[in-house]
Design a protein around this motif. Structure first.
Motif: not given
Lengths: 112, 111
Positions: A1-15, A103-109
């Motif tokens: 499987d090809a390697k992927t790169t994602q940011p460690t974390s992100m925040d998003c406002a509700e809505g 992988g480690k994925g992106t933690r979305l808050s």
């Protein structure tokens, strides 16, 4: 499987829309892009997949660049329940028994 | 509704007491598998099954058994559980292309 790169974390406002990027510069022509997410201690949940065209379902949209080297998962109106770790995975149509590797994925808050 | 179910969801047991975690899917998928998830180690595959009566070891099969007598069911058996098998377990079934559906998880504590 090809390697992927994602940011460690992100925040998003509700809505608001949550846009989660993924780089997969070594993707080959027969590999699909899949997105899964795991809400804390729940089973990973399949979200969407695509090969080269943009895709949309009831959960999200997937935008794949023309060169297929990157993609973006879009949650159009994020809610608090969308807080999770999001995984971008690249795999062929049928991988036999190759286990699915997260992988480690992106933690979305999502913030109220 | 397409789903994978697991039972029990939570289990506390003692070393050496045999237990079975059941898994069932209603999507007519041929491929099913078991994973365990531990902090810092991610998801690791225990066993998988390509179809009825066809099972094989994954990456961490020691201490586990499985059976696949029917397409929809894929139980995980711990003949003599030990504390190092304390973990969060997930059953999954796979459709095509490569869309895996996971159960809700079974949290096991072996004392």
């Amino acid at each position: 499987d090809a390697k992927t790169t994602q940011p460690t974390s992100m925040d998003c406002a509700e809505g608001r829309a949550a846009n989660l990027p993924c780089n997969h510069s070594t993707i080959s022509g027969n590999e699909y892009v899949y997105w899964y997410r795991q809400i804390h201690s729940q089973g990973p949940q399949y979200i969407i997949h695509g090969l080269k065209n943009n895709e949309t379902n009831e959960m999200a949209s997937l935008i794949i660049t023309e060169d297929r080297k990157s993609s973006t998962l879009i949650l159009p109106h994020a809610t608090l329940r969308d807080t999770a770790v999001y995984y971008c995975i690249v795999r062929v149509y049928f991988s036999g028994n190759t286990p699915l590797v997260f992988g480690k994925g992106t933690r979305l808050s999502v913030i109220a | 509704e397409a789903q994978v179910t697991q039972n029990p969801r939570y289990l506390i047991t003692v070393t050496g007491k045999k237990l079975t975690v059941t898994c069932s899917q209603n999507m007519n998928h041929e491929y099913m598998s078991w994973y365990r998830q531990d902090p810092g180690l991610g998801l690791r595959q225990i066993y998988y099954s390509m179809n009825v009566e066809v099972t094989d070891k994954g990456d961490v099969p020691e201490g586990y058994k499985v059976s696949r007598k029917e397409k929809r069911n894929f139980p995980l058996i711990l003949e003599s559980p030990s504390p190092n098998q304390t973990s969060l377990y997930f059953c999954a079934s796979r459709g095509l292309p490569e869309t895996q559906y996971f159960g809700p998880g079974t949290r096991l504590l072996v004392l």
